[in-house]
Design a protein around this motif. Structure first.
Motif, PDB file in Angstrom:
ATOM      1  N   ASP A  92       0.647  -1.353   0.463  1.00  0.00           N
ATOM      2  CA  ASP A  92       0.108   0.174  -0.054  1.00  0.00           C
ATOM      3  C   ASP A  92       0.624   1.148   0.199  1.00  0.00           C
ATOM      4  OD1 ASP A  92      -1.890  -1.999   0.625  1.00  0.00           O
ATOM      5  OD2 ASP A  92      -2.146  -1.787   2.173  1.00  0.00           O
ATOM      6  N   ALA A  93       0.434   2.283  -0.521  1.00  0.00           N
ATOM      7  CA  ALA A  93       0.828   3.431  -1.291  1.00  0.00           C
ATOM      8  C   ALA A  93       1.609   3.986   0.545  1.00  0.00           C
ATOM      9  CB  ALA A  93       0.612   4.437  -1.906  1.00  0.00           C
ATOM     10  N   PRO A  94       2.089   5.194   0.646  1.00  0.00           N
ATOM     11  CA  PRO A  94       1.969   5.734   2.087  1.00  0.00           C
ATOM     12  C   PRO A  94       1.432   7.057   2.437  1.00  0.00           C
ATOM     13  CG  PRO A  94       4.442   6.168   0.825  1.00  0.00           C
ATOM     14  CD  PRO A  94       3.672   5.104   0.429  1.00  0.00           C
ATOM     15  N   ASP A  95       0.715   6.766   3.162  1.00  0.00           N
ATOM     16  CA  ASP A  95      -1.273   8.357   3.374  1.00  0.00           C
ATOM     17  C   ASP A  95       0.502   9.413   3.153  1.00  0.00           C
ATOM     18  OD1 ASP A  95      -2.474   6.740   4.310  1.00  0.00           O
ATOM     19  OD2 ASP A  95      -1.815   6.581   5.386  1.00  0.00           O
ATOM     20  N   PRO A  96      -0.469  10.551   2.608  1.00  0.00           N
ATOM     21  CA  PRO A  96       0.005  11.646   1.885  1.00  0.00           C
ATOM     22  C   PRO A  96       0.567  12.409   3.096  1.00  0.00           C
ATOM     23  CG  PRO A  96      -2.333  11.963   1.172  1.00  0.00           C
ATOM     24  CD  PRO A  96      -1.795  10.112   2.022  1.00  0.00           C
ATOM     25  N   VAL A  97       1.631  12.955   3.433  1.00  0.00           N
ATOM     26  CA  VAL A  97       1.345  14.370   4.486  1.00  0.00           C
ATOM     27  C   VAL A  97       1.187  15.188   4.185  1.00  0.00           C
ATOM     28  CG1 VAL A  97       3.403  13.018   4.950  1.00  0.00           C
ATOM     29  CG2 VAL A  97       4.005  14.596   3.362  1.00  0.00           C
ATOM     30  N   GLU A  98       0.847  16.751   4.810  1.00  0.00           N
ATOM     31  CA  GLU A  98       0.546  18.001   4.638  1.00  0.00           C
ATOM     32  C   GLU A  98       1.639  18.668   3.667  1.00  0.00           C
ATOM     33  OE1 GLU A  98      -1.705  21.886   6.825  1.00  0.00           O
ATOM     34  OE2 GLU A  98      -0.637  20.041   8.222  1.00  0.00           O
ATOM     35  N   PRO A  99       1.599  19.383   3.363  1.00  0.00           N
ATOM     36  CA  PRO A  99       2.809  20.013   2.736  1.00  0.00           C
ATOM     37  C   PRO A  99       3.364  21.127   3.348  1.00  0.00           C
ATOM     38  CG  PRO A  99       1.327  20.522   0.994  1.00  0.00           C
ATOM     39  CD  PRO A  99       0.776  19.649   2.099  1.00  0.00           C
ATOM     40  N   ARG A 155       0.869   1.364 -13.094  1.00  0.00           N
ATOM     41  CA  ARG A 155       0.345   2.990 -12.457  1.00  0.00           C
ATOM     42  C   ARG A 155      -0.245   2.566 -10.750  1.00  0.00           C
ATOM     43  NH1 ARG A 155      -0.405   1.629 -17.875  1.00  0.00           N
ATOM     44  NH2 ARG A 155       0.412   3.554 -18.917  1.00  0.00           N
ATOM     45  N   VAL A 156       0.268   3.502 -10.015  1.00  0.00           N
ATOM     46  CA  VAL A 156      -0.049   3.805  -8.210  1.00  0.00           C
ATOM     47  C   VAL A 156      -1.071   4.572  -8.396  1.00  0.00           C
ATOM     48  CG1 VAL A 156       0.868   4.061  -6.528  1.00  0.00           C
ATOM     49  CG2 VAL A 156       2.658   2.736  -7.941  1.00  0.00           C
ATOM     50  N   VAL A 157      -0.676   5.989  -9.103  1.00  0.00           N
ATOM     51  CA  VAL A 157      -1.954   7.042  -9.253  1.00  0.00           C
ATOM     52  C   VAL A 157      -1.523   8.098 -10.421  1.00  0.00           C
ATOM     53  CG1 VAL A 157      -1.110   7.722  -6.565  1.00  0.00           C
ATOM     54  CG2 VAL A 157       0.993   8.641  -8.210  1.00  0.00           C
ATOM     55  N   GLN A 158      -2.599   9.018 -10.119  1.00  0.00           N
ATOM     56  CA  GLN A 158      -3.247   9.334 -11.065  1.00  0.00           C
ATOM     57  C   GLN A 158      -3.092  10.903 -10.961  1.00  0.00           C
ATOM     58  OE1 GLN A 158      -3.463   7.424 -13.779  1.00  0.00           O
ATOM     59  NE2 GLN A 158      -4.839  10.023 -15.252  1.00  0.00           N
ATOM     60  N   LEU A 159      -2.527  11.850 -11.279  1.00  0.00           N
ATOM     61  CA  LEU A 159      -2.021  12.776 -11.068  1.00  0.00           C
ATOM     62  C   LEU A 159      -3.417  14.273 -12.121  1.00  0.00           C
ATOM     63  CD1 LEU A 159       1.215  13.031 -10.564  1.00  0.00           C
ATOM     64  CD2 LEU A 159      -0.129  13.074  -8.441  1.00  0.00           C
ATOM     65  N   GLY A 160      -3.599  15.069 -11.276  1.00  0.00           N
ATOM     66  CA  GLY A 160      -4.121  15.732 -11.915  1.00  0.00           C
ATOM     67  C   GLY A 160      -4.031  16.995 -11.233  1.00  0.00           C
ATOM     68  N   TYR A 161      -3.775  18.347 -12.833  1.00  0.00           N
ATOM     69  CA  TYR A 161      -2.772  19.763 -12.528  1.00  0.00           C
ATOM     70  C   TYR A 161      -4.065  20.628 -13.610  1.00  0.00           C
ATOM     71  CZ  TYR A 161      -0.802  17.355 -16.884  1.00  0.00           C
ATOM     72  OH  TYR A 161      -0.360  17.121 -18.283  1.00  0.00           O
ATOM     73  N   GLN A 209       2.172  10.153  -2.429  1.00  0.00           N
ATOM     74  CA  GLN A 209       2.334  11.129  -0.846  1.00  0.00           C
ATOM     75  C   GLN A 209       2.427  13.065  -1.131  1.00  0.00           C
ATOM     76  OE1 GLN A 209       6.956  10.487   0.006  1.00  0.00           O
ATOM     77  NE2 GLN A 209       6.427   9.080   1.549  1.00  0.00           N
ATOM     78  N   ARG A 210       2.241  12.787  -2.730  1.00  0.00           N
ATOM     79  CA  ARG A 210       2.110  14.763  -3.180  1.00  0.00           C
ATOM     80  C   ARG A 210       0.244  14.417  -2.828  1.00  0.00           C
ATOM     81  NH1 ARG A 210       4.047  15.492  -9.066  1.00  0.00           N
ATOM     82  NH2 ARG A 210       6.428  15.549  -8.816  1.00  0.00           N
TER      83      ARG A 210
END
Length: 229
Positions: free
Chosen positions: A23-30, A175-181, A203-204
């Motif tokens: 499992d991917a690690p939980d994202p942290v607050e930037p 593929r682990v994540v899908q990044l939208g921008y 983590q992003r």
């Protein structure tokens, strides 16, 4: 006279270790280090430090990383393969195997054993269908356009809007994540989305400043910079 040793009253139980998970690690607050007070503060909507009230605009701009170089850009083989990936790796590999077997059987069937022609045709047909379903033509064209944007695209400041995790990465060729921008071109907001096979991208957080590159003739074709790996 026989003597019996007393039995041990403490039974030893062996427990299986817990299964390993990917499992991917939980994202942290930037957070960002304020250049005025040197405190690590969360990034707010007003781009100001919560501790001293100083502006974080310059620090946010620097957090994007170096600006993309001018086109044409040279991409490594690993970077090109990270973009040109089949949708279903197992289907694509199995289809390649069937096509290879059919190609090997075809000369034998034509020259010596005509009854093998039917089996050869089945192998070739199944292989073609599996490869086509594992890597659709529309997806291949989209990936080639994204690769063209990485080589010839114009740079633009962008902001992440979504980080969507894939539940089963193995079904999507890793593929682990899908990044939208989003980014702006001549006052028009353009939305983009790219897949990523890297666990670190999970983590992003939305709101992170990044760089995007887009085709001048079609800004809807874009990609994030720098490419991975």
């Amino acid at each position: 006279m026989r003597t019996y040793a007393p039995r041990c009253s403490h039974a030893v139980t062996l427990s299986r270790p817990p299964p390993l998970t990917l499992d991917a690690p939980d994202p942290v607050e930037p957070r960002l280090v304020c250049p005025a007070c040197a405190h690590a503060v969360p990034i707010g909507a007003d781009a100001r430090c919560e501790a001293c009230g100083a502006s974080l605009a310059e620090a946010l701009e620097a957090s994007r990383g170096p600006r993309p170089p001018l086109p044409p850009r040279r991409l490594t083989r690993a970077q090109r393969r990270a973009v040109l990936r089949p949708k279903l790796r197992a289907h694509h590999d199995l289809g390649t195997l069937f096509l290879a077997l059919g190609a090997l059987m075809l000369p034998v069937a034509l020259g010596f054993l005509r009854p093998l022609l039917l089996m050869t045709a089945i192998f070739l047909g199944v292989g073609f269908l599996l490869r086509r379903s594992g890597w659709p033509a529309a997806l291949r064209r989209e990936q080639k356009r994204r690769l063209q944007a990485l080589r010839w695209g114009l740079p633009a400041p962008a902001v992440l809007t979504s980080v969507e995790r894939h539940a089963v990465p193995s079904l999507q060729a890793g593929r682990v994540v899908q990044l939208g921008y989003v980014f702006t071109v001549h006052g028009e907001t353009i939305q983009g989305s790219v897949p990523s096979p890297h666990v670190t991208d999970a983590q992003r957080r939305p709101g992170e400043r990044v760089w995007a590159v887009y085709l001048a003739e079609d800004p809807s074709v874009s990609a994030l910079w720098p490419p991975e790996p």
